[in-house]
Design an enzyme around this catalytic site. Structure first.
Site, PDB file in Angstrom:
ATOM      1  CB  SER A 108      -7.557   8.608   8.416  1.00  0.00           C
ATOM      2  OG  SER A 108      -6.870   8.013   7.449  1.00  0.00           O
ATOM      3  CB  CYS A 148      -2.475   7.688   0.676  1.00  0.00           C
ATOM      4  SG  CYS A 148      -3.861   6.828   1.609  1.00  0.00           S
ATOM      5  CG  HIS A 198      -3.872  10.496   6.677  1.00  0.00           C
ATOM      6  ND1 HIS A 198      -5.262  10.178   6.791  1.00  0.00           N
ATOM      7  CD2 HIS A 198      -3.668  11.768   6.391  1.00  0.00           C
ATOM      8  CE1 HIS A 198      -6.034  11.193   6.559  1.00  0.00           C
ATOM      9  NE2 HIS A 198      -4.983  12.407   6.316  1.00  0.00           N
ATOM     10  CD  GLU A 244      -7.935   4.721  -1.035  1.00  0.00           C
ATOM     11  OE1 GLU A 244      -8.958   5.042  -0.876  1.00  0.00           O
ATOM     12  OE2 GLU A 244      -7.503   3.407  -1.193  1.00  0.00           O
ATOM     13  CB  SER A 245      -5.592  10.715   2.836  1.00  0.00           C
ATOM     14  OG  SER A 245      -4.768   9.727   2.705  1.00  0.00           O
ATOM     15  CD  GLU A 272      -0.131  -2.253   6.080  1.00  0.00           C
ATOM     16  OE1 GLU A 272       0.108  -1.028   6.413  1.00  0.00           O
ATOM     17  OE2 GLU A 272      -1.324  -2.436   5.433  1.00  0.00           O
ATOM     18  CG  PHE A 305      -2.018   1.032   1.113  1.00  0.00           C
ATOM     19  CD1 PHE A 305      -3.107   1.280   0.354  1.00  0.00           C
ATOM     20  CD2 PHE A 305      -1.682   2.308   1.759  1.00  0.00           C
ATOM     21  CE1 PHE A 305      -3.971   2.128   0.191  1.00  0.00           C
ATOM     22  CE2 PHE A 305      -2.429   3.397   1.833  1.00  0.00           C
ATOM     23  CZ  PHE A 305      -3.664   3.331   1.103  1.00  0.00           C
ATOM     24  CG  PHE A 331      -8.895   2.278   7.439  1.00  0.00           C
ATOM     25  CD1 PHE A 331      -9.533   2.376   6.443  1.00  0.00           C
ATOM     26  CD2 PHE A 331      -8.107   3.538   7.974  1.00  0.00           C
ATOM     27  CE1 PHE A 331      -9.916   3.591   5.865  1.00  0.00           C
ATOM     28  CE2 PHE A 331      -8.423   4.788   7.614  1.00  0.00           C
ATOM     29  CZ  PHE A 331      -9.251   4.808   6.254  1.00  0.00           C
TER      30      PHE A 331
END
Lengths: 344, 344
Positions: free
Chosen positions: B239, B86, B254, B71-72, B258, B13, B233
């Site tokens: 976020s 992102c 954000h 996404e953000s 991983e 990601f 998430f």
């Protein structure tokens, strides 16, 4: 200088130079007996064949050997090597053979600092490998140097200037105990879109000799007390080196006068607390439409305060500043600025 | 956040965001009745479909609408639009429809300033057109804006940060008579290679809710007095948006936790004469291996002296500075710096 033919059949010459400056040292600190000028002339000439240029004139004093080349200039001092070449030359191809010559004849065993820089080319597509793209040049340089850092100053989509230099971490012990560096500074002014009347001086039609062009243009007054080696090409184009026996300083100017791709570069390492007067004289002499200005100065240089001065200089006469950027490297401060006549 | 599958079959990601900030105005100077928040929510949601993301949470006060996206984030104020996305989103694809919405519903007819920026991607090859290369992004932006200038700060061959902004000439009359700009500043800290123990907080395994992650990590203490909208998430990723009703300021964080591609961004426009304390708190909270720091401040901002302060800050605790660069634009001063833990 030699003309190249572009892919569209129109005559074109890339005046923009590739500038390689390398400082050498010895890991044991004992470099007093080392000297790059011990490399035999014939070996240097073989090196230049790889770069695709040749020596056409030579002067020297006890501090520096200065060569005018078929494409720009080369300066060899005790531990500093400068190769500045325009056209479709390939200076980065000489890195490996240069290192071998330095080890064999000059006695240095370590590169202390490297500066590879150039303005963006007008016609990158006409360049030879690895000079078609900065990324390719960087990949080649990275294969030689561990601490290499690559930068792009100015606007990527208009006028910009690329730099590759060594920027080791503060914490790197090997580099930390070098003591106080000798004062060093470099001023470059890279001018485009120049006044055609000024450019005409640098043609065989208007000047019968290099000396006449040097005098008529006012180049001889730019930096006083320099021994000058100048060359006027056939049918046009001009190169000059100047060296000072007083302080070992150099200057060098290269002129590509053709109206469609006019370009002039000025470079010098004369130490000054202010470069405003020199810059103004250069601009008055050549009358560019736009120019890139770069100043490198290390901590011990008289020019160390130049960034502050240039910050305040939002114009030189009719030339207005579009961009100013500063970089602090481990040993040097760099100022980049771009100016153009308004309206550009 | 959603995971993408790389071409080699490994889950990947791209945490690195594309950040688009646009300030709008009216050519007749009479923009008091104009407001970007008059654009209907459903129109904004259609816009986000083009960008390939969607709204998942929303808070607001009388000064700003703050959206957490799949996404953000997105922040919509009266005349300032911020879209930070992102993954493999395509924010520049929304420029044309955005302009139409702004004209139709908000009443502005001119773009006063644009800032499009991003760190270099870990995997540019996984991006969609035009985000695979900065040159392509610039070409698209240049088709919308006349005075666009594109920059690359930092090292082209290692960690760098791209910026596209408007940098009209001082002499451009149209822009000259705007009067004194309102104070504005933006601090961004883009962190990579983060401490796995800290990152574990941002997984469902270790935190049962976003609020727990916000509290456990210490995020709630980074900037005081913010209304917080946070989202955790599944199975991991975090976020948050924060907005202050006192001064209309925002912050946004954000987290891509991983270990193979950990990344955290912090951004805020809180006005401060010194950002050293905020920066230190963010670093202590997230423990990055390396980070890019950028500070924008205009002349009337309390942060106008931050460049001088950061110049003197060659380290934050164990994080040593490799690079620092300054750009002066017409309206803003920008400081870029890169730090990493030694040995990096």
């Amino acid at each position: 200088m030699a003309e190249s033919e572009g892919s569209n059949g129109v005559q074109f010459f890339e005046g923009v130079e590739k500038l390689l400056e390398i400082w050498f040292t010895r890991t044991d600190g004992n470099s007093k007996q080392c000297d790059l000028r011990n490399i035999p002339r014939q070996k240097l000439e073989s090196l230049l064949k790889i770069v695709r240029c040749e020596v056409i004139s030579f002067i020297h004093n006890d501090q520096v050997d200065a060569y005018v080349l078929s494409e720009s200039s080369m300066f060899v001092a005790r531990r500093r090597f400068i190769l500045k070449t325009c056209g479709t030359t390939t200076p980065l191809q000489c890195l490996k053979p240069l290192m071998l010559l330095v080890e064999q004849y000059a006695g240095f065993d370590e590169v202390e600092d490297v500066f590879y820089s150039r303005k963006n080319f007008k016609r990158p597509d006409l360049q030879m490998n690895p000079h078609q793209a900065f990324e390719q040049e960087v990949a080649l340089l990275d294969s030689f140097f561990k601490d290499g850092a690559a930068y792009c100053l100015g606007t990527v989509n208009r006028d910009c200037w690329y730099l590759y230099t060594l920027n080791p971490l503060e914490g790197d012990n090997k580099k930390r105990h070098r003591g106080i560096p000798e004062p060093d500074q470099t001023l470059e002014i890279l001018m485009s879109d120049l006044d055609p009347e000024v450019m005409a001086i640098f043609t065989r039609e208007e000047s019968s000799s290099a000396a006449e062009a040097t005098q008529k243009s006012g180049i001889e007054k730019l930096v006083p007390n320099m021994m000058i080696d100048d060359f006027l090409f056939e049918p046009c184009g001009y190169s000059m080196n100047g060296i000072s026996s007083k302080n070992g300083c150099y200057m060098t100017i290269h002129v590509t006068p053709e109206p469609d791709f006019s370009y002039v570069s000025f470079e010098s390492n004369v130490p000054q607390a202010s470069y405003k007067d020199v810059i103004s004289r250069v601009l008055e002499t050549f009358q560019p439409g736009k120019f890139v200005l770069t100043v490198f100065a290390n901590k011990t240089s008289p020019a160390a305060e130049c960034p502050r001065e240039l910050e305040k200089t939002s114009s030189f006469g009719d030339w207005l500043r579009h961009d100013i950027q500063y970089c602090r490297f481990k040993n040097y401060d760099l100022t980049y600025a771009f100016y153009s006549k308004f309206p550009s």
